[in-house]
Design a protein around this motif. Structure first.
Motif, mmCIF file in Angstrom:
data_model
loop_
_atom_site.group_PDB
_atom_site.id
_atom_site.type_symbol
_atom_site.label_atom_id
_atom_site.label_comp_id
_atom_site.label_asym_id
_atom_site.label_seq_id
_atom_site.Cartn_x
_atom_site.Cartn_y
_atom_site.Cartn_z
ATOM 1 N N UNK A 17 0.834 -1.201 0.000
ATOM 2 C CA UNK A 17 0.000 0.000 0.000
ATOM 3 C C UNK A 17 0.870 1.253 0.000
ATOM 4 N N UNK A 18 1.923 1.240 0.849
ATOM 5 C CA UNK A 18 2.783 2.413 0.959
ATOM 6 C C UNK A 18 3.555 2.678 -0.323
ATOM 7 N N UNK A 19 3.885 1.610 -1.077
ATOM 8 C CA UNK A 19 4.684 1.773 -2.281
ATOM 9 C C UNK A 19 3.845 2.082 -3.514
ATOM 10 N N UNK A 20 2.536 2.186 -3.368
ATOM 11 C CA UNK A 20 1.661 2.465 -4.499
ATOM 12 C C UNK A 20 1.956 3.846 -5.071
ATOM 13 N N UNK A 21 1.795 4.022 -6.390
ATOM 14 C CA UNK A 21 2.043 5.335 -6.994
ATOM 15 C C UNK A 21 1.177 6.434 -6.395
ATOM 16 N N UNK A 22 -0.055 6.104 -6.037
ATOM 17 C CA UNK A 22 -0.917 7.102 -5.406
ATOM 18 C C UNK A 22 -0.589 7.179 -3.922
ATOM 19 N N UNK A 23 -0.788 8.357 -3.346
ATOM 20 C CA UNK A 23 -0.465 8.554 -1.932
ATOM 21 C C UNK A 23 -1.438 7.774 -1.065
ATOM 22 N N UNK A 69 -5.002 1.015 20.630
ATOM 23 C CA UNK A 69 -4.856 1.860 19.451
ATOM 24 C C UNK A 69 -5.480 1.159 18.253
ATOM 25 N N UNK A 70 -5.878 1.953 17.260
ATOM 26 C CA UNK A 70 -6.368 1.422 15.994
ATOM 27 C C UNK A 70 -5.670 2.176 14.869
ATOM 28 N N UNK A 71 -5.593 1.536 13.696
ATOM 29 C CA UNK A 71 -4.942 2.205 12.562
ATOM 30 C C UNK A 71 -5.606 1.787 11.260
ATOM 31 N N UNK A 72 -5.403 2.622 10.229
ATOM 32 C CA UNK A 72 -5.867 2.305 8.876
ATOM 33 C C UNK A 72 -4.891 2.896 7.881
ATOM 34 N N UNK A 73 -4.471 2.093 6.912
ATOM 35 C CA UNK A 73 -3.649 2.555 5.798
ATOM 36 C C UNK A 73 -4.484 2.355 4.539
ATOM 37 N N UNK A 74 -5.000 3.463 3.983
ATOM 38 C CA UNK A 74 -5.977 3.381 2.889
ATOM 39 C C UNK A 74 -5.378 3.815 1.566
ATOM 40 N N UNK A 243 -10.381 8.978 22.790
ATOM 41 C CA UNK A 243 -9.080 9.063 22.159
ATOM 42 C C UNK A 243 -9.021 10.159 21.116
ATOM 43 N N UNK A 244 -7.944 10.147 20.360
ATOM 44 C CA UNK A 244 -7.693 11.131 19.323
ATOM 45 C C UNK A 244 -7.353 10.406 18.024
ATOM 46 N N UNK A 245 -7.966 10.813 16.934
ATOM 47 C CA UNK A 245 -7.713 10.232 15.628
ATOM 48 C C UNK A 245 -6.935 11.234 14.778
ATOM 49 N N UNK A 246 -5.824 10.778 14.196
ATOM 50 C CA UNK A 246 -4.958 11.645 13.395
ATOM 51 C C UNK A 246 -4.812 11.020 12.010
ATOM 52 N N UNK A 247 -5.106 11.804 10.953
ATOM 53 C CA UNK A 247 -5.004 11.337 9.571
ATOM 54 C C UNK A 247 -3.961 12.169 8.840
ATOM 55 N N UNK A 248 -3.062 11.480 8.124
ATOM 56 C CA UNK A 248 -2.051 12.218 7.349
ATOM 57 C C UNK A 248 -1.738 11.471 6.052
#
Length: 248
Positions: A17-23, A69-74, A243-248
């Protein structure tokens, strides 16, 4: 364990997912989960099973460490998602079936739960979204039981086990306004592969006060029924979260 290759597969999914051409869009949500515990625990065969029914206020007195904690890489419709909970605590306990040999019990419990899954967005609208997911839940539990005799002597028993369960689930988000949203999540798994049954449900209300940053408050219920070679971990953990959710 045969299912341990899930670890490198999970890492490969993140890298893909991280290496995809799109961010890729990454969301991390650390939170405090005020969980109580209820259920049956036994470290080894041959000794009585103990049961506990402790609210968060009871557990707070003996809490040593609690993390969640929870996470998502979309990336578009697809995402790699997960959650992590670790609790190290001492709780009050009692004998599930009273015996003449023992009259009371104590329990120190450490538990780690992590769900890793791939999700696909089946509904993608401005007002709501729905994702379906499938993956695995990694579980580790350490049961340290003290069984007290009437003469004030005691027997101690300890064991820990690691196991993996398949899970399927769904996550939905509804936008009430540009600032407010609701999140609902649920999954179910086990199916006799390792646990007889494991499931969790979570609902939260979220306030998006800055670009990519939100405060979240809600309630989470997690349950698991695992019994293997005398090691019993049949418990439910439940309570409010913030909690606090942070998206970047």
């Amino acid at each position: 364990m045969k299912m341990k290759p899930l670890f490198p597969l999970a890492c490969a999914a993140i890298l893909a997912v991280a290496a995809s051409p799109a961010a890729a869009q990454v969301t991390i949500t650390p939170y405090f989960w005020a969980a109580g515990m209820k259920g049956d625990v036994a470290p080894v065969a041959g000794l009585p099973t103990v049961e506990t029914d402790s609210s968060f206020s009871d557990i707070l007195d003996e809490l040593q460490l609690g993390l969640a904690s929870a996470f998502e890489v979309r990336m578009g419709q697809w995402a790699f998602v997960g959650d992590l909970s670790y609790v190290d605590t001492g709780v009050s306990a009692a004998l599930k079936v009273p015996t003449t040999q023992f009259d009371s019990a104590g329990l120190d419990s450490k538990s780690l739960m992590s769900t890793l899954a791939m999700s696909y967005r089946v509904v993608d609208g401005d007002a709501a979204s729905v994702d379906v997911l499938g993956g695995a839940r990694l579980n580790w539990a350490d049961n340290d039981v003290r069984l007290m005799r009437p003469d004030d002597t005691s027997v101690k028993a300890n064991d820990d086990q690691f196991w993996v369960d398949p899970v399927v689930g769904v996550k939905a988000i509804a936008w009430l306004s540009p600032r407010w949203s609701l999140t609902g999540y649920g999954d179910v798994g086990g199916f006799g592969v390792s646990s007889d049954l494991t499931w969790q449900a979570m609902a939260s209300v979220n306030y998006h006060f800055a670009n990519g940053v939100a405060l979240t408050a809600g309630y989470r219920y997690y349950a698991i029924d695992y019994d293997h070679d005398g090691f019993v971990f049949d418990v439910a953990e439940y309570g409010p979260l913030i909690g606090t959710s942070i998206t970047f």
